[in-house]
Design an enzyme around this catalytic site. Structure first.
Site: not given
Ligand code: NAD
Ligand code: WQD
Length: 333
Positions: A124, A149, A153
């Site tokens: 991330s 969290y 990562k």
């Molecule tokens: P998500 O929660 O929709 O998907 C994660 C999946 O992993 C879920 O289906 C959950 O049931 C499964 N899971 C969790 N722990 C588990 C375990 N111990 N064993 C088996 N399955 C397990 O999340 P996502 O948004 O699809 O994110 C996927 C990956 O990408 C995650 O590692 C997340 O941290 C990373 N990521 C997400 C974002 C975002 O904003 N969505 C941003 C950056 C990184």
């Molecule tokens: C986006 C923008 C808020 C909600 C988070 C995690 C990051 C990553 C993605 C996994 C910001 C604004 C938000 C609301 C708002 N996850 N906002 N009202 O904070 O960039 O990232 O999710 O790795 O680790 O920190 O994403 O969607 O929460 O916010 O004004 O109700 O929207 O202030 O500027 P963020 P977000």
């Protein structure tokens, strides 16, 4: 010969599975459904016409995971499984460290024992921490993370680097996602978090559908284009395609450790998102300006050049596509 996708019924995992299947890849999913639904397997079938092999298991269960490797010829792993809610991680650090770190350690151990040494890891932009730079480039040091969290990562990236140093026959691709939003154009799969959403787009979806009254915009006094927070939003289908490129790289090359930002390279404000969502969907999103949210950075976006040059990948979809597809999914769920 199959690609194992951990967390494959989740938001990004399910979109990636669709792209893999559509490129003719064989896929096996493991997921314990802690944050996703078994219905996703059926949705993947509706989209692709294929029933994907699914194991309901926790990746910390070493014996069960080993069995998956014994029953299938796994050549590469895409590792999405993990817990991802930032505020929850602050309240439950032990659960987050255990799930994300132990899960990854068990997975890597089982992979090594089964001589499968190719992995794509979901990292991330959060690992850049708060280091003052606005455009994040992969050559920058990882910064100080601000929540458990994010720390998981950063620690997993460190673990993968140490693993590669100890044994350079591994092929490792670390993908640092920026802000994934949007959904598959079918409207079948998308982001549907439990409870009140923390992230911007799922919150907008709930307001647009009348389930929540109004959106709180966290601050309009940042030094950004319109005072609201700026992020690099990326359509989840573009993101999924980035994984395909990473897999193709691993298929071609024997080994190596590479890190790529997956973002558009462009910053977009909260107000721009609201305005675009309202205009492409012809629906109002009532909002009010409130205090800044603790821990938020004013602005950051990706330097997306490395992925373009080395993976031949760049984003194709627009903010309009992201807002339209997000609403198309939300209307059906
Ligand atoms: P998500 O929660 O929709 O998907 C994660 C999946 O992993 C879920 O289906 C959950 O049931 C499964 N899971 C969790 N722990 C588990 C375990 N111990 N064993 C088996 N399955 C397990 O999340 P996502 O948004 O699809 O994110 C996927 C990956 O990408 C995650 O590692 C997340 O941290 C990373 N990521 C997400 C974002 C975002 O904003 N969505 C941003 C950056 C990184
Ligand atoms: C986006 C923008 C808020 C909600 C988070 C995690 C990051 C990553 C993605 C996994 C910001 C604004 C938000 C609301 C708002 N996850 N906002 N009202 O904070 O960039 O990232 O999710 O790795 O680790 O920190 O994403 O969607 O929460 O916010 O004004 O109700 O929207 O202030 O500027 P963020 P977000």
């Amino acid at each position: 010969m199959a690609i194992l996708v951990t967390g494959g019924t989740g938001y990004i995992g399910s979109h990636t599975v669709v792209e893999l299947i559509e490129k003719g890849k064989d896929v096996v999913i493991v997921d314990n459904l802690v944050n996703s639904s078994i219905d996703v397997i059926d949705y993947i079938k509706q989209i692709t016409g294929k029933t994907v092999k699914f194991y309901n298991l926790d990746i910390r269960n070493e014996e069960a995971l080993d069995k998956v490797f014994k029953e299938n010829k796994i050549t590469e792993v895409i590792h999405f499984a993990g817990l991802k809610a930032v505020p929850e991680s602050v309240k439950k650090p032990l659960e987050y460290y255990d799930n994300n770190l132990t899960g990854t350690l068990v997975l890597l151990k089982v992979m090594r024992e089964n001589d499968c040494k190719k992995i794509v890891f979901s990292s991330s932009a959060t690992v850049y921490g708060n280091n003052g730079e606005i455009k994040y480039v992969e050559t920058m040091e990882r910064g100080k993370t601000t929540n458990p969290y994010g720390t998981t990562k950063s620690m997993i990236e460190n673990i993968l680097e140490d693993l590669y140093k100890s044994d350079n026959t591994w092929g490792i691709v670390i993908l640092r996602y920026f802000n994934p939003i949007g959904a598959h154009s079918s409207g079948l799969i998308g982001d549907n978090p439990n409870g009140i959403p923390n992230n911007l787009m799922p919150y907008i979806q709930r307001v647009a559908s009348g389930k929540l009254a109004e959106l709180s915009v966290y601050g309009n006094d940042y030094e950004t284009k319109d005072g609201t927070g700026v992020r690099d939003y990326i359509h989840v289908v573009d993101l999924a395609k980035g994984h395909l490129k990473a897999i193709e790289k691993l298929e071609k090359e024997e080994n190596g450790l590479n890190i790529y930002n997956l973002g558009s390279g462009k910053g977009c404000s909260v107000l721009e998102i609201i305005n675009t969502f309202e205009s492409v969907n012809a629906i109002k999103v009532p909002y009010k300006i409130v205090e800044r949210r603790a821990g938020d950075l004013p602005e950051y976006f990706a330097d997306a050049q490395k992925a373009k040059k080395e993976l031949n990948w760049e984003t194709e979809k627009t903010l309009e596509d992201m807002c339209r597809d997000a609403w198309n999914f939300a209307k059906n769920h």
